[in-house]
Scaffold this motif. Structure first.
Motif, PDB file in Angstrom:
ATOM      1  N   LEU A 258       0.453   7.892   0.408  1.00 21.97           N
ATOM      2  CA  LEU A 258       1.812   8.409   0.627  1.00 21.97           C
ATOM      3  C   LEU A 258       1.820   9.931   0.601  1.00 21.97           C
ATOM      4  O   LEU A 258       2.370  10.572   1.506  1.00 21.97           O
ATOM      5  N   SER A 259       1.207  10.519  -0.419  1.00 27.94           N
ATOM      6  CA  SER A 259       1.224  11.980  -0.509  1.00 27.94           C
ATOM      7  C   SER A 259       0.418  12.620   0.629  1.00 27.94           C
ATOM      8  O   SER A 259       0.759  13.705   1.083  1.00 27.94           O
ATOM      9  N   ASP A 260      -0.610  11.935   1.122  1.00 31.07           N
ATOM     10  CA  ASP A 260      -1.341  12.434   2.291  1.00 31.07           C
ATOM     11  C   ASP A 260      -0.411  12.548   3.496  1.00 31.07           C
ATOM     12  O   ASP A 260      -0.539  13.466   4.307  1.00 31.07           O
TER      13      ASP A 260
ATOM     14  N   LEU B 297       9.281  11.089   8.874  1.00 33.62           N
ATOM     15  CA  LEU B 297       8.500  10.270   7.948  1.00 33.62           C
ATOM     16  C   LEU B 297       8.247  11.011   6.644  1.00 33.62           C
ATOM     17  O   LEU B 297       8.223  10.387   5.574  1.00 33.62           O
ATOM     18  N   GLN B 298       8.089  12.325   6.676  1.00 34.73           N
ATOM     19  CA  GLN B 298       7.934  13.093   5.441  1.00 34.73           C
ATOM     20  C   GLN B 298       9.146  12.887   4.535  1.00 34.73           C
ATOM     21  O   GLN B 298       9.004  12.711   3.319  1.00 34.73           O
ATOM     22  N   PHE B 299      10.331  12.913   5.123  1.00 31.89           N
ATOM     23  CA  PHE B 299      11.554  12.694   4.354  1.00 31.89           C
ATOM     24  C   PHE B 299      11.521  11.334   3.653  1.00 31.89           C
ATOM     25  O   PHE B 299      11.800  11.217   2.459  1.00 31.89           O
ATOM     26  N   HIS B 300      11.138  10.300   4.379  1.00 32.13           N
ATOM     27  CA  HIS B 300      11.109   8.955   3.793  1.00 32.13           C
ATOM     28  C   HIS B 300       9.981   8.819   2.763  1.00 32.13           C
ATOM     29  O   HIS B 300      10.125   8.080   1.780  1.00 32.13           O
ATOM     30  N   ILE B 301       8.898   9.540   2.956  1.00 31.67           N
ATOM     31  CA  ILE B 301       7.827   9.566   1.951  1.00 31.67           C
ATOM     32  C   ILE B 301       8.350  10.184   0.660  1.00 31.67           C
ATOM     33  O   ILE B 301       8.089   9.672  -0.438  1.00 31.67           O
ATOM     34  N   MET B 302       9.099  11.271   0.780  1.00 30.20           N
ATOM     35  CA  MET B 302       9.663  11.913  -0.413  1.00 30.20           C
ATOM     36  C   MET B 302      10.581  10.948  -1.161  1.00 30.20           C
ATOM     37  O   MET B 302      10.544  10.884  -2.396  1.00 30.20           O
TER      38      MET B 302
ATOM     39  N   LYS C  69       2.110  16.526  -8.606  1.00 25.42           N
ATOM     40  CA  LYS C  69       2.574  17.911  -8.759  1.00 25.42           C
ATOM     41  C   LYS C  69       1.666  18.873  -8.004  1.00 25.42           C
ATOM     42  O   LYS C  69       2.144  19.810  -7.366  1.00 25.42           O
ATOM     43  N   SER C  70       0.378  18.630  -8.056  1.00 27.88           N
ATOM     44  CA  SER C  70      -0.580  19.468  -7.339  1.00 27.88           C
ATOM     45  C   SER C  70      -0.363  19.374  -5.828  1.00 27.88           C
ATOM     46  O   SER C  70      -0.342  20.385  -5.121  1.00 27.88           O
ATOM     47  N   ARG C  71      -0.193  18.159  -5.348  1.00 26.67           N
ATOM     48  CA  ARG C  71       0.036  17.961  -3.904  1.00 26.67           C
ATOM     49  C   ARG C  71       1.346  18.617  -3.466  1.00 26.67           C
ATOM     50  O   ARG C  71       1.421  19.250  -2.428  1.00 26.67           O
ATOM     51  N   LEU C  72       2.387  18.462  -4.280  1.00 28.18           N
ATOM     52  CA  LEU C  72       3.679  19.064  -3.938  1.00 28.18           C
ATOM     53  C   LEU C  72       3.612  20.589  -3.966  1.00 28.18           C
ATOM     54  O   LEU C  72       4.340  21.259  -3.245  1.00 28.18           O
ATOM     55  N   GLY C  73       2.725  21.131  -4.800  1.00 33.53           N
ATOM     56  CA  GLY C  73       2.552  22.578  -4.866  1.00 33.53           C
ATOM     57  C   GLY C  73       2.038  23.174  -3.568  1.00 33.53           C
ATOM     58  O   GLY C  73       2.291  24.343  -3.266  1.00 33.53           O
TER      59      GLY C  73
ATOM     60  N   ARG D  69      13.901  17.844   3.056  1.00 34.72           N
ATOM     61  CA  ARG D  69      12.592  17.637   2.430  1.00 34.72           C
ATOM     62  C   ARG D  69      12.375  18.611   1.287  1.00 34.72           C
ATOM     63  O   ARG D  69      11.801  18.240   0.258  1.00 34.72           O
ATOM     64  N   GLN D  70      12.842  19.849   1.407  1.00 34.54           N
ATOM     65  CA  GLN D  70      12.741  20.814   0.306  1.00 34.54           C
ATOM     66  C   GLN D  70      13.607  20.365  -0.870  1.00 34.54           C
ATOM     67  O   GLN D  70      13.192  20.442  -2.021  1.00 34.54           O
ATOM     68  N   TYR D  71      14.792  19.867  -0.558  1.00 36.31           N
ATOM     69  CA  TYR D  71      15.685  19.348  -1.601  1.00 36.31           C
ATOM     70  C   TYR D  71      14.993  18.242  -2.402  1.00 36.31           C
ATOM     71  O   TYR D  71      14.999  18.247  -3.632  1.00 36.31           O
TER      72      TYR D  71
END
Length: 126
Positions: free
Chosen positions: A39-41, A50-55, A74-78, A88-90
């Motif tokens: 998912l994070s990939d 799709l990024q939005f739905h992954i979030m 947290k590392s991936r989101l960084g 997506r930023q929200y």
């Protein structure tokens, strides 16, 4: 297979966007932390929709992640940089807040356990 119809791991890696979305929405509905990495990939390989739905799926399962998974996410989101002001930023900010509040909550729980043990030892020292 899920309900004899969907293989989440195969559908997450499908060339068919609809199947990838179906797998993501399934994980949003019925969370399985085993799929954190794929998912994070997707935050880096998929388009904005799709990024939005992954979030959303990651947010749904965030309270089930163990400490290692929380740190990984947290590392991936960084390194994930959606446009400022985007939905997506929200959700990135909201997810990081949730992960950080869980970490704080675990620290408070751990310190309270220590206080409880100390109080019990003091009460039972006679």
């Amino acid at each position: 297979l899920v309900f004899g119809q969907i293989s989440v791991d195969l559908w997450l890696n499908s060339t068919n966007t609809g199947k990838r979305l179906a797998a993501i929405k399934y994980l949003d509905w019925l969370q399985d932390t085993e799929f954190l990495t794929p998912l994070s990939d997707g935050l880096f390989s998929e388009g904005p929709f799709l990024q939005f739905h992954i979030m959303l799926a990651l947010y749904s399962m965030a309270d089930q992640f163990d400490e290692h998974q929380q740190e990984l996410l947290k590392s991936r989101l960084g390194t994930y940089t959606p446009p400022d002001g985007s939905n997506r930023q929200y959700w990135k900010d909201r997810l990081l807040t949730k992960l950080n509040s869980q970490e704080l909550s675990e620290l408070i729980d751990d310190s309270n356990k220590g206080c409880t043990i100390q109080a019990w030892a003091k009460d039972n020292s006679n």
